[in-house]
Every structure is written in structure tokens, then in C-alpha cells.
Motif scaffolding. Sequence first.
Motif, PDB file in Angstrom:
ATOM      1  N   ASP A 110       0.794  -1.233   0.000  1.00 38.69           N
ATOM      2  CA  ASP A 110       0.000   0.000   0.000  1.00 38.69           C
ATOM      3  C   ASP A 110       0.825   1.280   0.000  1.00 38.69           C
ATOM      4  OD1 ASP A 110       1.067  -0.057   2.547  1.00 38.69           O
ATOM      5  OD2 ASP A 110      -0.838   0.295   3.585  1.00 38.69           O
ATOM      6  N   ARG A 111       2.092   1.225  -0.446  1.00 39.03           N
ATOM      7  CA  ARG A 111       2.938   2.418  -0.430  1.00 39.03           C
ATOM      8  C   ARG A 111       3.603   2.610  -1.787  1.00 39.03           C
ATOM      9  NH1 ARG A 111       5.558   0.307   5.053  1.00 39.03           N
ATOM     10  NH2 ARG A 111       3.997  -1.315   4.644  1.00 39.03           N
ATOM     11  N   ARG A 153      -4.192   8.558  -7.210  1.00 39.53           N
ATOM     12  CA  ARG A 153      -5.253   9.249  -6.455  1.00 39.53           C
ATOM     13  C   ARG A 153      -6.492   8.371  -6.337  1.00 39.53           C
ATOM     14  NH1 ARG A 153      -7.990  13.523 -10.078  1.00 39.53           N
ATOM     15  NH2 ARG A 153      -8.772  11.537 -10.911  1.00 39.53           N
ATOM     16  N   GLU A 156      -6.019   5.373  -4.097  1.00 37.25           N
ATOM     17  CA  GLU A 156      -6.092   5.746  -2.686  1.00 37.25           C
ATOM     18  C   GLU A 156      -7.528   5.662  -2.188  1.00 37.25           C
ATOM     19  OE1 GLU A 156      -5.218   9.591   0.262  1.00 37.25           O
ATOM     20  OE2 GLU A 156      -4.974   9.782  -1.907  1.00 37.25           O
ATOM     21  N   GLY A 160      -7.042   2.403  -0.416  1.00 39.21           N
ATOM     22  CA  GLY A 160      -6.233   2.909   0.689  1.00 39.21           C
ATOM     23  C   GLY A 160      -4.753   3.071   0.370  1.00 39.21           C
ATOM     24  N   ARG A 162      -1.307   4.540  -0.037  1.00 36.79           N
ATOM     25  CA  ARG A 162      -0.602   5.714   0.470  1.00 36.79           C
ATOM     26  C   ARG A 162       0.502   6.043  -0.524  1.00 36.79           C
ATOM     27  NH1 ARG A 162       1.820   4.489   5.621  1.00 36.79           N
ATOM     28  NH2 ARG A 162       1.565   2.272   5.197  1.00 36.79           N
ATOM     29  N   HIS A 163       0.563   7.281  -0.944  1.00 36.46           N
ATOM     30  CA  HIS A 163       1.416   7.586  -2.093  1.00 36.46           C
ATOM     31  C   HIS A 163       1.833   9.048  -2.107  1.00 36.46           C
ATOM     32  CE1 HIS A 163      -1.703   9.913  -4.251  1.00 36.46           C
ATOM     33  NE2 HIS A 163      -2.527   9.132  -3.562  1.00 36.46           N
ATOM     34  N   THR A 164       2.839   9.320  -2.901  1.00 34.14           N
ATOM     35  CA  THR A 164       3.162  10.681  -3.288  1.00 34.14           C
ATOM     36  C   THR A 164       3.812  10.642  -4.653  1.00 34.14           C
ATOM     37  OG1 THR A 164       4.161  12.767  -2.573  1.00 34.14           O
ATOM     38  CG2 THR A 164       5.497  10.779  -2.297  1.00 34.14           C
ATOM     39  N   LEU A 236       6.210   7.480   4.336  1.00 38.70           N
ATOM     40  CA  LEU A 236       5.132   6.526   4.081  1.00 38.70           C
ATOM     41  C   LEU A 236       5.232   5.329   5.028  1.00 38.70           C
ATOM     42  CD1 LEU A 236       5.057   6.579   0.176  1.00 38.70           C
ATOM     43  CD2 LEU A 236       3.330   7.532   1.724  1.00 38.70           C
ATOM     44  N   GLY A 239       3.898   6.176   8.397  1.00 40.65           N
ATOM     45  CA  GLY A 239       2.496   6.559   8.471  1.00 40.65           C
ATOM     46  C   GLY A 239       2.283   8.041   8.631  1.00 40.65           C
ATOM     47  N   ASP A 241       1.743  12.040   7.647  1.00 40.46           N
ATOM     48  CA  ASP A 241       1.002  12.764   6.615  1.00 40.46           C
ATOM     49  C   ASP A 241       1.978  13.194   5.522  1.00 40.46           C
ATOM     50  OD1 ASP A 241      -1.387  12.533   7.977  1.00 40.46           O
ATOM     51  OD2 ASP A 241      -1.154  14.470   9.008  1.00 40.46           O
ATOM     52  N   PRO A 244       0.139  14.724  -1.720  1.00 41.83           N
ATOM     53  CA  PRO A 244       0.020  13.822  -2.879  1.00 41.83           C
ATOM     54  C   PRO A 244       1.039  14.121  -3.971  1.00 41.83           C
ATOM     55  CG  PRO A 244      -1.780  15.405  -2.862  1.00 41.83           C
ATOM     56  CD  PRO A 244      -1.059  15.566  -1.564  1.00 41.83           C
TER      57      PRO A 244
END
Length: 324
Positions: A110-111, A153, A156, A160, A162-164, A236, A239, A241, A244
Amino acid sequence: MTWLVTGGAGYIGAHVVRAFAEQGIDVVVLDDLSSGHAGFVPEGVPFVRGNILDREIVRSTLGQHAVTGVVHVAGFKYAGVSVQRPLHTYAQNVTGTLVLLEAMAELDIDRMVFSSSAAVYGTPDTDLVTEETPKSPESPYGESKLIGEWLLRDQEVAAGLRHTSLRYFNVIGSGYPDVYDTSPHNLLPLVFDALLAGRTPRINGADYPTPDGTCVRDYIHVGDLALSHVAAARRLDAGDDIEPVYNLGSGEGVSVGEIMAAVRDVTGIDFTPEVADRRPGDPARIVASGELAARDLDWRMRHTLVEMVDSAWRARLEAKSPRP
């Protein structure tokens, strides 16, 4: 904790891999060697040769190496060429990202840190690009990167993730003597190859609406960029914040003409570049603020322009020919 770096045998990907390894984070590489080199992957790092369009290879690599996060660098990155090869560009950059995300979802990974691009902005109507600047890509390459951001996006929301996404600008320099930019389309490799062959370097366009008529860009050092990938992955994993998207920009513009002057200073070779036609899809100016990345991802310019060009030149001279 193991991170997969797709495209990890390429110029940028190899720097990312080494940055992870040097900080004690387990890493594995997936690369089809279409533009990368096996010799760029450091000893001791697992290397899988394969294309991200191959669902079985992607899934088996993620599973067999117990991958917990992905840095997605693999892709077809040539904006000008993408105008002539749009379908190939979309297949590699959009379908490839989709295949990767599907495999990640199947294995509950999930990352993701995604290699995006300044090309998503096209020719912005502002002196300084921020993450909120309207997106108006002018090439299939830029469009494919923006679609990649949309996929993350939407995943997510759906699963769920989690990314950037890190929007790159013009990446130059080298952090290691055995890793250098071997692209047949990027500015410095073309200039260096010409000088080493005794030819006059050529630039694309000198009639842009800029102070010296050449394109103005945001040149950043590849080693600085790699460190921010690690910082993003760590956030990530923790956890924390995270935004994006981030611009990895210097806040200052440098023209191609100024790059040529730096090359003359570094190499000691006097030349006046020949001027060819503009490349399709090249905006006149694009310079970005890196404030958000500086706040969250330890992003900063650690090298001057001359230092960046010098490191690239030294690596080009000193590196052994990369192994296929």
C-alpha cells in the motif's frame, strides 16, 4: 521493510537504489534494460530483468522479495519522442503503472513513490510553478505522467493506497563515477558525446521568448533527487502525513545557453553550439518552487550549476562502459 525500484538500472533509478542501500533499507530492482544497464545496479542488490507490462514478473517480484513499498521510476521519458510514439508512451507509462498497481493491490502493498514530471504543467503562465499551478501537458509523455498521478489518487480512494508523486524537473549530474546519464535525448549526454567525438554540440531552438533565446529550465542534481525519494519512502513507512505531489525544483531558472557556458568552463573546450529546430513538446520556460518538498522531504539544492555539470562530466570520462 523492502522497497522495489522499478527502472532501478537506469540513471535516475540507480541513484535512488544506492540512496536506499546506503541508508540501510533493503531494496530490489526491476528493469527490462531498455534504457538501463545491469552494471548500474550495485553488488548485493537483487535484480530482476523484466518489463512492468509483464504481470507475472511484476507479481512474482513483489511476492518473492516481500516488497512493502514501490518507487516507480520505470517508464518512457522522452517528451519530444513521445509526440511521434504516443501509443508506445501510453503503454509503458499508463498501462505499466496500472499493471503495477493491480499487482500491489493483490498483495496488499500500500505504499508508492511515483516518478512524475514537470511535463504535466506544459508551458505554465507563471514565473514560478507550484503544486497548484494548472496542469496543461503538451506531449503524450506529460499526459501519461498526469494520468499516472490520477491512477494513484483513485487507488487511494478505492484501496487505501498511500502515495506521493515527485514531479521532476531537469535532472543532471552524477553521484558515482560508474553511473552517468546515457540517454540519447538528454542535453548533457548529447553535448558530451559531441565534444568527445570532436563534433560541435547542437542545441534545439534559440528563438524562444527568453533572455538569450534558449529554453529556461530548473536543473537539479540527481543525488539530491534520490535522497528525497528515500525521505518520501520513510514518511510513508512511518504513516506520516504526506502531500500527494511535490515539485523537486530549485526556484531558479537556468537557460540552455548558460548550461553551454558551464560546459565550456568545466571541460576547457571552447565551442559555440549549432542551433537546430525546436523539439516538439518543449515549453520555453519552466521553473518551480521546491518549498513543500524542502519542508517534508529534506529537499535542497546541495550543488551549484558548475558542480552539477562537473560531476556529470567526470562520471562520463571516468565510468567504464555500462554492461548491457
